[in-house]
Design an enzyme around this catalytic site. Structure first.
Site, PDB file in Angstrom:
ATOM      1  N   GLY A  41       0.662  -0.906  -0.177  1.00  0.00           N
ATOM      2  CA  GLY A  41      -0.491  -0.112  -0.075  1.00  0.00           C
ATOM      3  C   GLY A  41       1.060   1.738  -0.001  1.00  0.00           C
ATOM      4  N   GLY A  43      -0.297   4.391   0.401  1.00  0.00           N
ATOM      5  CA  GLY A  43      -1.065   5.820  -0.234  1.00  0.00           C
ATOM      6  C   GLY A  43      -0.166   6.945   1.243  1.00  0.00           C
ATOM      7  N   GLY A  46       1.604   4.274   4.041  1.00  0.00           N
ATOM      8  CA  GLY A  46       2.487   3.375   3.019  1.00  0.00           C
ATOM      9  C   GLY A  46       3.580   4.358   2.636  1.00  0.00           C
ATOM     10  N   HIS A 267     -20.552   9.374   7.346  1.00  0.00           N
ATOM     11  CA  HIS A 267     -20.332  10.442   6.686  1.00  0.00           C
ATOM     12  C   HIS A 267     -20.912  11.503   6.835  1.00  0.00           C
ATOM     13  CE1 HIS A 267     -18.317  14.278   5.528  1.00  0.00           C
ATOM     14  NE2 HIS A 267     -16.392  13.723   5.663  1.00  0.00           N
ATOM     15  N   ARG A 338     -18.644  13.431  13.478  1.00  0.00           N
ATOM     16  CA  ARG A 338     -19.311  12.984  12.184  1.00  0.00           C
ATOM     17  C   ARG A 338     -20.886  12.113  12.740  1.00  0.00           C
ATOM     18  NH1 ARG A 338     -14.075  12.046   8.614  1.00  0.00           N
ATOM     19  NH2 ARG A 338     -14.316  14.020   8.188  1.00  0.00           N
ATOM     20  N   HIS A 430     -18.174   5.818   4.621  1.00  0.00           N
ATOM     21  CA  HIS A 430     -16.933   7.057   4.884  1.00  0.00           C
ATOM     22  C   HIS A 430     -15.419   6.090   5.408  1.00  0.00           C
ATOM     23  CE1 HIS A 430     -14.058   9.741   3.222  1.00  0.00           C
ATOM     24  NE2 HIS A 430     -13.431  10.229   4.905  1.00  0.00           N
ATOM     25  N   GLU A 454      -5.448   3.931   8.269  1.00  0.00           N
ATOM     26  CA  GLU A 454      -6.840   3.344   8.256  1.00  0.00           C
ATOM     27  C   GLU A 454      -6.659   1.854   8.118  1.00  0.00           C
ATOM     28  OE1 GLU A 454     -11.023   3.617   6.468  1.00  0.00           O
ATOM     29  OE2 GLU A 454      -9.355   4.598   5.062  1.00  0.00           O
ATOM     30  N   ARG A 464     -13.873   8.899  14.330  1.00  0.00           N
ATOM     31  CA  ARG A 464     -12.568   9.148  13.850  1.00  0.00           C
ATOM     32  C   ARG A 464     -12.973  11.399  13.586  1.00  0.00           C
ATOM     33  NH1 ARG A 464     -10.907  11.472   9.425  1.00  0.00           N
ATOM     34  NH2 ARG A 464     -11.860  10.677   7.789  1.00  0.00           N
ATOM     35  N   LEU A 470      -5.547  11.915   7.373  1.00  0.00           N
ATOM     36  CA  LEU A 470      -4.140  11.824   7.220  1.00  0.00           C
ATOM     37  C   LEU A 470      -3.593  12.112   8.213  1.00  0.00           C
ATOM     38  CD1 LEU A 470      -5.324  14.683   4.041  1.00  0.00           C
ATOM     39  CD2 LEU A 470      -5.735  12.602   4.867  1.00  0.00           C
TER      40      LEU A 470
END
Length: 671
Positions: A41, A43, A46, A267, A338, A430, A454, A464, A470
């Site tokens: 991964g 993203g 990773g 979300h 949320r 989400h 995640e 969250r 991020l």
């Protein structure tokens, strides 16, 4: 008897991470050259881990199923990234970010991990600015911040509505530097299909080249999983269609405990579903709640008129609008967390006040913000007695600067101008707070097997806060894993290269090939999507925004039934030795069909409401908190970590008891 050891260091919470780093084992630079690490991964989690480990001198093999790390789903993050820098001078601090995160997660996260996250958050911004990430700046050139749900300060750094993209480009540039140096070996269009253990330790993976279909063996001294969440178990979600749980689920089946699968985030600000033909939903950034006011019509006649198209929302007077979040939660208003905002929107729509044809939408209105900004800009520019048209023109320019790409995206999808007509939004699946269980070192219950971002359960508890995904991904990759993995790898400096010509690799490769052969040879009649959509409907209807015992038991039985039918009647066209998207999808949906049942089982066991997990049997019945989620701290202040035993229904529960020494356990209130 639990076998969980969180390995949280002793001592005061503010000193834990510093003291820990002072005492860990290190690997000297010459020895790092002889150690291999696989990162699955690429993203934000990773990618930052791969770049950082390679910078330190390790040999990194990085795997992405996309054609480039730039296409990781992190790119879709819009609103921003949190950091406790107190640039706005509004009282923020490391402790307040820690407190907000634990409270926002409804007191179901590990204190020590969350404090470390808050502690390193400030470093992330400096790192990203140094990489050239174009964060928004104020008139004087200083980094700007905006607020997000669940907090009373402005600590979110952002780049318009494309923060994830800009952060990923910074991360990718760091990766590219290491690729050019030969320290990262990049495997694009490769999917990990299983992990290989040797003498109980993670020593490699089996991957499929998604273009040629070739099955490959890759070895390393440690394996890092950074493959994101499992929101697509619902079929319809804000995740990219390719986002999946296969890597995380495969390591679960090889001994890594899976934690809190029922903690999934709905979300509140997504573009509403428009029909059964849709394959995914589109997120509108939570940052819009800074300036947008959420409302529905008070009167049913107005609701009917709007649904039938005979009345426009702009024609409703203020007194005929129900700004329900501001009414119910005056202290936080539209910026409640949320889970709270999502349930409130669902409650209004369930009561018949939904504003689109399906009855599943509420308004997000920017008219007041446009007027406020326009009036302010008129004064700044010395425009005396501005007309209403001039005020709107100036105000829209400010909104466009802050959220322009989001408004443009909404208009392309809905074909309505959100500057002139309120946006329509509705909650959607989400983010997943649950994931692979990890200790303080980010290691799973399998030695040498790490999980970050995640994909792990670590920092967000039952809900969250916005702009924290991020933050966690980059904290894990840039500032936590590079320390903790070295402590483990210090014992491998004499191990030498890990051979792939062993019985362990033979056995796992055979398992992978046998499954692929099954899919290609099964004489079924139904597509993979047929089963995925059925699973998604069960999940949304019975394991969605509200859950109850009867529905969860039904869901477990129905998911098992769908899974059994899947293995008998799934049809996968094409060949295994070529690019075959249906074959990829089949393996992923097979994993979702197991995960979905464990998800429902976890929700059934947790007989309380907390964060994104709302049990209809556990609701406050009186007082100021009437109708809100009711936690049961004496019974459920634990992380549920599930051990694989074959069928999902047979999974064994291990409990990590949560201790709250620095934050008082109390019912959340945003009123």
């Amino acid at each position: 008897m639990s076998v969980l050891d969180s390995k949280v260091p002793k001592g005061p919470i503010k000193d834990k991470w510093t003291t820990y780093k002072d005492k860990i084992n290190l690997v000297n630079p010459a020895n790092k050259r002889h150690i291999d690490v696989i990162v699955v991964g690429t993203g934000l989690a990773g990618g930052s881990a791969a770049a950082s480990l390679a910078e330190l001198g390790y040999n990194v093999k990085a795997f992405a199923y996309q054609d480039s790390p730039r296409r990781a789903h992190s790119i879709a993050a819009q609103g921003g990234i949190n950091a406790a820098k107190n640039y706005m001078g509004d009282g923020d601090s490391t402790y307040r970010l820690f407190y907000d995160t634990v409270k926002g997660g409804d007191y179901r996260s590990r204190e020590a991990n969350v404090y470390r996250l808050a502690e390193v958050s400030a470093n992330i911004i400096d790192q990203c600015v140094a990489q050239g990430v174009p964060f928004a700046r104020d008139y004087g050139g200083l980094l700007d911040n905006r607020s997000f749900g669940g907090v009373l300060v402005s600590r979110t750094f952002y780049a318009k509505g494309q923060t994830g993209q800009q952060l990923l480009l910074g991360c990718y540039s760091a990766m590219n530097r290491q690729i050019a140096r030969g320290k990262i070996e990049m495997y694009n269009r490769h999917e990990m299909l299983d992990v290989v253990k040797v003498d109980g330790k993670a020593r490699g993976i089996i991957a499929r080249n998604l273009i040629t279909g070739e099955i490959e063996r890759h070895s390393a001294h440690a394996v890092v999983i950074a493959t994101g969440g499992y929101g697509n178990v619902y079929f319809l979600s804000t995740n990219a269609m390719g986002s999946n749980a296969t890597a995380a689920w495969k390591i679960h089946k090889k001994g890594a405990f899976f934690a809190n699968p029922c903690f999934t985030q709905i979300h509140p600000t997504c573009i509403p579903r428009s029909g059964d033909y849709q394959s995914k939903l589109t997120l509108m950034s939570e940052s819009l709640r800074n300036d947008g006011r959420i409302w529905v019509p008070k009167n049913m006649d107005d609701v009917k008129g709007i649904q039938e198209g005979t009345l426009k929302p702009t024609q409703l007077k203020e007194e005929d609008r129900d700004y329900f979040l501001e009414r119910r939660y005056p202290a936080f208003g539209n910026l409640v967390p949320r889970d709270v905002a999502s349930r409130a929107a669902k409650e209004r729509c369930d009561a018949g006040h939904g504003v689109n044809a399906t009855g599943e939408a509420v308004y997000l209105d920017f008219a007041a913000a446009i007027e406020r900004y326009g009036t302010e800009q008129a004064k700044i520019h010395g425009v005396s007695n501005p007309t209403k048209e001039k005020i709107i023109e100036l105000g829209e320019a400010v909104i466009e600067e802050k959220y322009g790409n989001l408004f443009q995206m909404y208009e392309k999808i809905i074909d309505e101008n959100p500057y002139k007509t309120p946006m329509m939004i509705y909650p959607a699946t989400h983010y997943t707070m649950g994931g692979v269980w990890v200790d303080y070192n980010l290691m799973t219950t399998v030695p040498g097997l790490y999980c970050i971002g995640e994909a792990n359960f670590s920092d967000h508890g039952a809900n969250r806060l916005g702009a924290s995904a991020l933050m966690q991904g980059l904290a894990d990759g840039y500032f936590v894993l590079p320390y903790t993995i070295g402590d483990y790898l210090a014992d491998d400096i004499r191990t030498g290269p890990i051979s792939t010509s062993t019985k362990e690799f033979d056995e796992v490769e055979k398992e992978v090939k046998d499954r692929i052969d099954f899919f290609m040879n099964n004489k079924g009649t139904k597509s993979v999507d047929h089963f995925h959509k059925r699973l998604g409907k069960v999940m949304w209807d019975k394991v969605g925004m509200a859950r109850n015992e009867k529905g969860l038991k039904e869901a477990m039985a129905e998911i098992k039934e769908i899974r059994e039918e899947f293995w008998k009647d799934v049809k996968v066209p094409g060949s295994h030795n070529e690019m075959n998207l249906e074959l990829e999808k089949a393996g992923r949906v097979a994993d979702f069909l197991e995960l979905g049942e464990l998800f429902a089982k976890d929700a059934l066991v947790r007989e309380e409401s907390c964060g994104g997990h709302f049990r209809e049997e556990s609701v406050e019945l009186e007082g100021e908190q009437k109708g809100e989620a009711k936690r049961k701290d004496k019974e459920f202040a634990f992380v549920s970590a599930w051990e694989y035993k074959g069928e999902p229904a047979d999974a064994v529960l291990h409990k990590e008891q949560l201790e709250f020494k620095d934050i008082e356990l109390k019912q959340r209130s945003y009123k």
